[in-house]
Scaffold this motif. Sequence first.
Motif, PDB file in Angstrom:
ATOM      1  N   GLU A  97     -23.398  44.105   2.748  1.00  0.00           N
ATOM      2  CA  GLU A  97     -22.063  44.366   3.285  1.00  0.00           C
ATOM      3  C   GLU A  97     -21.297  43.076   3.563  1.00  0.00           C
ATOM      4  OE1 GLU A  97     -22.129  47.082   6.569  1.00  0.00           O
ATOM      5  OE2 GLU A  97     -23.500  48.442   5.538  1.00  0.00           O
ATOM      6  N   MET A  98     -22.014  41.943   3.527  1.00  0.00           N
ATOM      7  CA  MET A  98     -21.398  40.656   3.847  1.00  0.00           C
ATOM      8  C   MET A  98     -20.423  40.194   2.757  1.00  0.00           C
ATOM      9  SD  MET A  98     -23.403  37.211   4.882  1.00  0.00           S
ATOM     10  CE  MET A  98     -22.557  35.836   5.632  1.00  0.00           C
ATOM     11  N   PHE A  99     -20.753  40.474   1.484  1.00  0.00           N
ATOM     12  CA  PHE A  99     -19.943  39.984   0.369  1.00  0.00           C
ATOM     13  C   PHE A  99     -19.504  41.152  -0.501  1.00  0.00           C
ATOM     14  CE2 PHE A  99     -23.139  36.629   1.230  1.00  0.00           C
ATOM     15  CZ  PHE A  99     -22.277  35.697   1.761  1.00  0.00           C
ATOM     16  N   SER A 100     -18.217  41.417  -0.501  1.00  0.00           N
ATOM     17  CA  SER A 100     -17.686  42.489  -1.348  1.00  0.00           C
ATOM     18  C   SER A 100     -16.599  41.960  -2.284  1.00  0.00           C
ATOM     19  CB  SER A 100     -17.124  43.615  -0.478  1.00  0.00           C
ATOM     20  OG  SER A 100     -16.082  43.120   0.341  1.00  0.00           O
ATOM     21  N   ALA A 101     -16.356  40.650  -2.235  1.00  0.00           N
ATOM     22  CA  ALA A 101     -15.352  40.019  -3.093  1.00  0.00           C
ATOM     23  C   ALA A 101     -15.784  38.576  -3.341  1.00  0.00           C
ATOM     24  CB  ALA A 101     -13.983  40.055  -2.411  1.00  0.00           C
ATOM     25  N   SER A 102     -15.069  37.887  -4.199  1.00  0.00           N
ATOM     26  CA  SER A 102     -15.378  36.497  -4.506  1.00  0.00           C
ATOM     27  C   SER A 102     -15.220  35.622  -3.271  1.00  0.00           C
ATOM     28  CB  SER A 102     -14.444  35.980  -5.599  1.00  0.00           C
ATOM     29  OG  SER A 102     -14.631  36.699  -6.783  1.00  0.00           O
ATOM     30  N   VAL A 103     -16.105  34.639  -3.141  1.00  0.00           N
ATOM     31  CA  VAL A 103     -16.052  33.703  -2.020  1.00  0.00           C
ATOM     32  C   VAL A 103     -16.399  32.309  -2.526  1.00  0.00           C
ATOM     33  CG1 VAL A 103     -16.679  35.420  -0.267  1.00  0.00           C
ATOM     34  CG2 VAL A 103     -18.474  34.126  -1.387  1.00  0.00           C
ATOM     35  N   LEU A 104     -15.924  31.302  -1.822  1.00  0.00           N
ATOM     36  CA  LEU A 104     -16.335  29.933  -2.091  1.00  0.00           C
ATOM     37  C   LEU A 104     -17.715  29.722  -1.490  1.00  0.00           C
ATOM     38  CD1 LEU A 104     -13.053  27.935  -1.370  1.00  0.00           C
ATOM     39  CD2 LEU A 104     -14.081  28.435  -3.593  1.00  0.00           C
ATOM     40  N   ILE A 105     -18.565  28.985  -2.196  1.00  0.00           N
ATOM     41  CA  ILE A 105     -19.918  28.736  -1.712  1.00  0.00           C
ATOM     42  C   ILE A 105     -19.870  27.719  -0.574  1.00  0.00           C
ATOM     43  CG2 ILE A 105     -22.198  27.851  -2.325  1.00  0.00           C
ATOM     44  CD1 ILE A 105     -21.589  30.556  -3.551  1.00  0.00           C
ATOM     45  N   THR A 106     -20.392  28.130   0.552  1.00  0.00           N
ATOM     46  CA  THR A 106     -20.536  27.269   1.726  1.00  0.00           C
ATOM     47  C   THR A 106     -21.974  27.419   2.207  1.00  0.00           C
ATOM     48  OG1 THR A 106     -19.973  29.030   3.278  1.00  0.00           O
ATOM     49  CG2 THR A 106     -18.131  27.706   2.412  1.00  0.00           C
ATOM     50  N   ASP A 107     -22.358  26.633   3.206  1.00  0.00           N
ATOM     51  CA  ASP A 107     -23.694  26.780   3.776  1.00  0.00           C
ATOM     52  C   ASP A 107     -23.886  28.180   4.345  1.00  0.00           C
ATOM     53  OD1 ASP A 107     -24.351  24.184   3.089  1.00  0.00           O
ATOM     54  OD2 ASP A 107     -23.875  23.353   5.066  1.00  0.00           O
TER      55      ASP A 107
END
Length: 124
Positions: A97-107
């Motif tokens: 449920e944390m990621f449902s779309a594109s995101v930039l990679i971070t720690d």
Amino acid sequence: MNILVLNCGSSSVKYQLIEADSQKTLAKGGVERIGMSGATLKNQRYDGDEITIAGEIVDHIVAIEYILAVLLSRNHGVINEKSDIHAIGHRVVHGGEMFSASVLITDEVIKGIRDHFEIAPLHN
């Protein structure tokens, strides 16, 4: 802007190099049978040029090296240097449920993907 999009599986890497402004696929292909005998890379350039390379592709690092070598190849490539790749995207199989779309990679994103390893351990 050229974007290299990767989709790493347990024994494969699929890819496309896309020129973002025109949305043109410059090259696409895949490496199959990583870590096994009979490993191959297949690449297709925007103009129809195709190449298949067989080799000892022992892991995903070597697979990415093969991909970059073809993209940079004088005869079959589409870029002149690695810096012609301006961004890299990677498909994650399951982000819960944390990621449902594109995101930039971070720690924080890396930690979130690790927290979901049990959902798709071979892919995440």
